[in-house]
Scaffold this active site. Structure first.
Site: not given
Ligand code: UDP
Length: 351
Positions: A127, A152, A156
């Site tokens: 991302s 989150y 990543k």
């Protein structure tokens, strides 16, 4: 013979669109998904669209033994695309351990199973959040990564670092991380699309659910950013364009075309649109007014993010084709078709 590809999280939003593109490019797809945020019905929808039902294994990738067993069964696979992860930013801030546990334990189990079974290629669903607040725009892959503000996002970033270490420690494995900007839109059939569980976090499903009468009004988080109209700018990309990039990444890995064993590409359009641009586009393509209100900024939002797209173009031969209006329309078509289907199910008539 068709090349076999394992797709974890293949019943999810980006995963299912990628599975369709893989099948249409003659790959043999095996989906591994625990259906924690998706439904097995997606397989029927993929069958309807492509004429092929992918092989499916309902496995929780946090379960090391089960993960190794399913990989052993499919050890003839040429590559893995790893989508499986939790993705709700707000939830990750409230429950970081759940996010690190799920997103990183599953990654470690998948990488171990890959190595154990000598499957050479690994593609990771990353991302643009790994760039944090960028100092220069557009964002190139050379921009420094920063610690993202949510668990989150940080999962990543850490995942990319784990992959880097694993690839460095081996001679015969290759990986590609694809850093997505803001995926929106849905398949042109209207049979699959984004289906957030509960209240959407993201702009596009919030807009379509508001227009569909499920949410009362859209809250626009701040109009005092240093941008043309004061609302934040993002690089929205159609999910089918994004899916096509995964097929090209698979080809690059299988054909051993990589310049380095671990490569990273941005996936965006290179165009920045503000929140008000998206609302205006929605009102234009639907010929309706959206109920919205400007409210306080959302903590953690950055003013502007948009991608430099040259590397993906040069190395993968990929670029995004869809305009903002096309993307917005396809999100709306999906929302309408899905809601119609749900209400006819409730009233007992067949879809
Ligand atoms: N946004 C908004 N209202 C919402 C959801 C999002 O105004 O209900 C804005 C948000 O502030 C950001 C943009 O829409 O500027 C995109 O947000 P999203 O959560 O979709 O993606 P992000 O870029 O944060 O990953």
């Amino acid at each position: 013979m068709q090349n076999k590809i394992i797709v974890t999280g293949g019943c999810g939003y980006i995963g299912s669109h990628t599975v369709i593109e893989l099948i249409e490019n003659n790959y043999n797809v095996v989906i591994i998904d625990d259906l924690s945020n998706s439904s097995e019905e997606t397989l029927e929808r993929i069958l309807k669209i492509t004429g092929t039902k992918p092989t499916f294994a309902n496995v929780d990738l946090k379960d090391e033994m089960a993960t190794k067993a399913v990989f052993k069964k499919h050890k003839d696979a040429k590559a893995i695309i790893n989508f499986a992860a939790h993705k709700a930013v707000g939830e990750s801030v409230k429950n970081p351990l759940m996010y690190y546990n799920n997103n990183l334990c599953s990654l470690i189990n998948v990488l171990s199973a890959q190595i154990e079974n000598n499957i050479e290629g690994f593609i990771f669903s990353s991302s643009a959040t790994v760039y944090g607040t960028p100092e220069t725009l557009p964002i190139t892959e050379k921009n420094e990564t920063q610690r993202p503000s949510s668990a989150y996002g940080n999962s990543k970033k850490i995942a990319e670092e784990i992959i880097d270490d694993v690839i460095k420690a081996s001679n015969n494995f290759q990986a590609i991380s694809l850093r997505y900007f803001n995926p929106i839109g849905a398949h042109e059939s209207g049979l699959i699309g984004e289906l957030p569980s509960g209240i959407p976090n993201n702009l596009m499903p919030y807009i379509t659910q508001t227009a569909a009468g499920i949410r009362e009004k859209l809250m626009v988080f701040g109009n005092d950013y240093p941008t043309k109209d004061g609302t934040p700018i993002r690089d929205y990309i159609h999910v089918v364009d994004l899916a096509k990039a995964h097929v090209l990444a698979v080809k690059r890995i299988i054909n051993k075309e990589q310049d380095m064993p671990y490569e990273i590409f941005n996936l965006g359009t290179g165009n920045g649109f503000s929140v008000l641009d998206v609302i205006n586009s929605f009102e234009k393509v639907t010929n309706s007014k959206l109920n919205y209100e400007i409210v306080e900024r959302r903590p953690g939002d950055v003013p502007q993010l948009y991608a430099a797209t040259n590397l993906a173009k040069e190395k993968l031969g990929w670029s995004a084709n869809k305009t903002l209006d096309e993307m917005v329309k396809s999100s709306w078509d999906w929302e309408q078709k899905y809601r119609k289907e749900q209400s006819s199910k409730e009233s007992g008539s067949a879809f």
